[in-house]
Enzyme design. Structure first.
Site, PDB file in Angstrom:
ATOM      1  N   SER A  79      14.260 -36.184   7.702  1.00 59.90           N
ATOM      2  CA  SER A  79      15.658 -36.092   8.129  1.00 59.90           C
ATOM      3  C   SER A  79      15.980 -34.717   8.694  1.00 59.90           C
ATOM      4  O   SER A  79      16.976 -34.555   9.403  1.00 59.90           O
ATOM      5  CB  SER A  79      16.579 -36.379   6.944  1.00 59.90           C
ATOM      6  OG  SER A  79      16.375 -35.423   5.915  1.00 59.90           O
ATOM      7  N   CYS A 107       9.849 -37.924   3.987  1.00 62.86           N
ATOM      8  CA  CYS A 107      11.238 -38.001   3.512  1.00 62.86           C
ATOM      9  C   CYS A 107      11.291 -39.087   2.464  1.00 62.86           C
ATOM     10  O   CYS A 107      10.909 -40.233   2.735  1.00 62.86           O
ATOM     11  CB  CYS A 107      12.175 -38.333   4.677  1.00 62.86           C
ATOM     12  SG  CYS A 107      13.903 -38.622   4.206  1.00 62.86           S
ATOM     13  N   GLU A 140      18.183 -26.508   4.639  1.00 60.12           N
ATOM     14  CA  GLU A 140      18.395 -26.743   6.073  1.00 60.12           C
ATOM     15  C   GLU A 140      18.850 -25.481   6.805  1.00 60.12           C
ATOM     16  O   GLU A 140      18.675 -25.376   8.023  1.00 60.12           O
ATOM     17  CB  GLU A 140      19.403 -27.864   6.287  1.00 60.12           C
ATOM     18  CG  GLU A 140      18.828 -29.258   6.117  1.00 60.12           C
ATOM     19  CD  GLU A 140      17.812 -29.617   7.188  1.00 60.12           C
ATOM     20  OE1 GLU A 140      18.044 -29.308   8.380  1.00 60.12           O
ATOM     21  OE2 GLU A 140      16.773 -30.202   6.826  1.00 60.12           O
ATOM     22  N   CYS A 155      12.364 -34.932  -3.237  1.00 58.95           N
ATOM     23  CA  CYS A 155      12.881 -34.720  -1.881  1.00 58.95           C
ATOM     24  C   CYS A 155      12.017 -33.639  -1.266  1.00 58.95           C
ATOM     25  O   CYS A 155      11.716 -32.630  -1.920  1.00 58.95           O
ATOM     26  CB  CYS A 155      14.349 -34.302  -1.911  1.00 58.95           C
ATOM     27  SG  CYS A 155      15.009 -33.819  -0.291  1.00 58.95           S
TER      28      CYS A 155
END
Length: 295
Positions: A15, A77, A172, A204
């Site tokens: 993602s 992911c 991120e 994750c």
């Protein structure tokens, strides 16, 4: 001249930038292979999306990677694995690997590689596995796939779960340490420390980048499991069975050279991906191409 099967790249997608933890493991395990990495940074995080959306994105990106000539797809992911891997496998005969099987094997399989000791294997050194903690996105936990997998392989054993939504957002933007990270860890993991867990599964692919801070908070008695290491071994085993593994990988392992190439793509801002990717990988990400998909 047609591309030889063993010269085709391996497609890896996530993602966002979290899947770079899986790419890192793959390039170390398979240094002679080439890779195409795609981060769906325009639509991150997947953990907040509906199962239908994640499934559609997984198939969409997987088919795009196959169109680029990839011989194997690694879904880096967890959310896409549990919500979209089955659908992607239905539309291709190419191997499609995901995170869940790798995570369960990393924790429970006694036959793991010695090089992958950090991927599990606490039990091989005489340290108990249970109780087991699993941290992941809310979407991954809501699917129940991890819970079912562990219940099937280790019935009756205690498993405690915790969603950690802020972890993905921190990684991120390249933030892997500092007050914000420590604050989020304290909020999410205090409950697991009270359960006295012995093993913590990083469910994750963003979370391994927080491993030093997580380990410091959980203490020396808790083993962290990064499924990426076992997944890299699984990819190598599958390539070997298909006789598509690049022979140069053996030579590269002996010389320390890396003849393989990595091609980076994202759906969002390429400059941001370069900057954050460089921080997470610890080396420059020089070229990033953009591929946009519909919402």
């Amino acid at each position: 001249m047609p591309v030889r099967e063993k010269d085709k790249p391996i497609g890896v997608f996530d993602s966002g930038v979290g899947g770079l933890s899986v790419l890192r493991a793959l390039t170390r395990k398979l240094p002679g292979e080439s890779f195409v990495y795609f981060g769906d940074t325009a639509r991150v995080p997947y953990g907040d999306l509906s199962p239908e959306e994640v499934c559609r994105y997984t198939v969409e990106i997987g088919e795009w990677l196959l169109d680029r000539g990839c011989e194997m797809i690694v879904i880096a992911c967890n959310t896409a694995t549990v919500m979209g891997m089955a659908a992607l496998r239905r539309v291709t005969e190419a191997p499609v690997l995901g995170m869940v099987e790798a995570a369960v094997d990393a924790v429970l399989n006694d036959s793991g590689d010695e090089d992958d000791a950090d991927a599990g294997g606490a039990h091989r050194r005489g340290v108990g596995i249970w109780p087991l903690g699993l941290i992941a996105t809310q979407g991954t936990l809501d699917s129940g796939v991890y819970q079912s997998a562990f219940a099937e392989r280790a019935p009756g054993k205690p498993l405690y779960t915790q969603a950690c939504p802020d972890f993905t957002a921190l990684v991120e933007v390249g933030r892997t340490e500092g007050p914000d990270v420590d604050r989020a860890i304290n909020i999410y993991l205090t409950g697991l420390t009270e359960k006295k867990i012995r093993t913590l599964v990083l469910g994750c692919t963003h979370y391994p980048f927080l491993a030093p801070a997580l380990s410091a908070f959980m203490g020396e008695g808790v083993k962290l499991v990064d499924p990426a290491l076992r997944l890299a071994s699984m990819a190598g085993e599958r390539l070997a069975r298909n006789r598509t593994a690049n022979i140069g990988a053996i030579e590269a392992a002996d010389t320390g050279e890396n003849p393989g190439a990595v091609e980076f793509w994202c759906s969002g801002d390429t400059a941001e991906f370069k900057a954050v990717g460089g921080i997470l990988l610890g080396c420059p990400v020089d070229v990033v191409k953009r591929k946009a998909f519909g919402s």
